[in-house]
Design a protein around this motif. Sequence first.
Motif, mmCIF file in Angstrom:
data_model
loop_
_atom_site.group_PDB
_atom_site.id
_atom_site.type_symbol
_atom_site.label_atom_id
_atom_site.label_comp_id
_atom_site.label_asym_id
_atom_site.label_seq_id
_atom_site.Cartn_x
_atom_site.Cartn_y
_atom_site.Cartn_z
ATOM 1 N N ARG A 49 0.945 -1.126 -0.041
ATOM 2 C CA ARG A 49 -0.050 0.002 0.126
ATOM 3 C C ARG A 49 0.815 1.266 0.149
ATOM 4 O O ARG A 49 0.556 2.227 -0.376
ATOM 5 C CB ARG A 49 -1.044 -0.069 1.011
ATOM 6 N N GLN A 52 1.647 1.815 -3.583
ATOM 7 C CA GLN A 52 0.627 2.513 -4.015
ATOM 8 C C GLN A 52 0.600 3.809 -3.881
ATOM 9 O O GLN A 52 0.236 4.609 -5.052
ATOM 10 C CB GLN A 52 -0.580 1.675 -3.730
ATOM 11 N N VAL A 53 0.638 4.245 -2.712
ATOM 12 C CA VAL A 53 0.603 5.642 -2.321
ATOM 13 C C VAL A 53 1.734 6.621 -2.972
ATOM 14 O O VAL A 53 1.237 7.633 -3.544
ATOM 15 C CB VAL A 53 0.691 5.921 -0.739
ATOM 16 N N GLU A 54 3.026 5.974 -2.909
ATOM 17 C CA GLU A 54 4.147 6.670 -3.898
ATOM 18 C C GLU A 54 3.576 6.856 -5.279
ATOM 19 O O GLU A 54 3.760 7.862 -5.693
ATOM 20 C CB GLU A 54 5.152 6.073 -3.436
ATOM 21 N N TYR A 56 0.725 7.130 -6.601
ATOM 22 C CA TYR A 56 -0.591 7.988 -6.682
ATOM 23 C C TYR A 56 -0.113 9.398 -6.555
ATOM 24 O O TYR A 56 -0.470 10.076 -7.214
ATOM 25 C CB TYR A 56 -1.734 7.646 -5.467
ATOM 26 N N THR A 271 -6.809 14.323 -2.687
ATOM 27 C CA THR A 271 -5.631 13.659 -2.614
ATOM 28 C C THR A 271 -5.372 13.075 -1.245
ATOM 29 O O THR A 271 -5.255 11.922 -0.976
ATOM 30 C CB THR A 271 -4.462 14.599 -2.775
ATOM 31 N N GLU A 274 -7.801 10.153 -0.580
ATOM 32 C CA GLU A 274 -7.410 8.941 -1.616
ATOM 33 C C GLU A 274 -6.101 8.173 -1.043
ATOM 34 O O GLU A 274 -5.968 6.956 -0.846
ATOM 35 C CB GLU A 274 -7.269 9.246 -2.815
ATOM 36 N N ILE A 275 -5.338 8.979 -0.201
ATOM 37 C CA ILE A 275 -4.047 8.375 0.345
ATOM 38 C C ILE A 275 -4.566 7.560 1.586
ATOM 39 O O ILE A 275 -4.118 6.253 1.692
ATOM 40 C CB ILE A 275 -3.276 9.440 0.988
ATOM 41 N N LEU A 278 -6.369 4.313 0.092
ATOM 42 C CA LEU A 278 -5.162 3.389 -0.319
ATOM 43 C C LEU A 278 -4.385 2.563 0.830
ATOM 44 O O LEU A 278 -4.176 1.397 0.844
ATOM 45 C CB LEU A 278 -4.227 3.968 -1.179
ATOM 46 N N LEU A 279 -4.276 3.549 1.884
ATOM 47 C CA LEU A 279 -3.560 2.786 3.020
ATOM 48 C C LEU A 279 -4.258 1.683 3.961
ATOM 49 O O LEU A 279 -3.962 0.970 4.264
ATOM 50 C CB LEU A 279 -2.994 3.955 4.110
#
Length: 284
Positions: A49, A52-54, A56, A271, A274-275, A278-279
Amino acid sequence: MFRRAWPFLLVAVLALQACGTPEHTKIAATSAGTPECPDTGFDCDLQDRFAQVETYIATRPGTVGIVVRDRETGAVWRNAHATDLVWTASTIKLVMVVDLLKRDRDSTITLTGEDHDLIARMLHTSDDIAADELWTRYSGDDHTTFNKAFPSYGMTSLAPQEGYTDTFPYWGFQKCTTDDLDRLMTHVLADMDKNDSTPVLEAMRTVGEEQQWGVWGAGPAAHPGNKDGWSEEDTGWVMNTVGFVGPDERYTLAIMNDLHRQGGYQEGRDTDTEIARLLFNGRF
């Protein structure tokens, strides 16, 4: 996830697949029984995750500082912008509450019923008028009383900014880092008197609609609590969020989003939310 013994090649394939699966409790197995992902204190799912955040945030406007802390293992993940100084916006109201309750408990001030109503308004709707009133009442003749105390709650990089108002320092014009907000949230959860922290945490779990974004994006199953801050400064919009998720507030999350005039309120809000999604969405 545990699997029975299989031929070596099949085990290797399954192990590679396992680290990409959503179950946060799994550890991918190899034929030697060792983890596929690095031992960072975070499980494979969270490490995936983070990646994925990085990916995004690289597509989003501005710069974003992020810190995730696992209070059970002590593991901390921070990205490259966690030490950037950014306008605090209204996240500073959380540390104002911490200091006011501490001073009241130590009998250096006596908070009135009206003061407690103002504190509730700061936490619930991020009320600026309430913050102004409490700053005027309790920042001292030279307005420095709050700022002298803030480092003891983890805000060691906090820097008041001159030239924006006749009152200096003033709560509305200060900068800090995402690491500062991470340390502040840890202080609230670990070091505050429980009689003070319990109502603060409940207030953070029940914020008004205008603050139901950022950490809130973890989803209702994560039982999130947060204090958000948003403002349009001379450098553009900043959209910040700090809070906690999970059973017993296991994880903390701090995000400071400086849009540098590359985006506005809605882009920053999206933003941050969504972070958090995702986490943590789907982990609880």
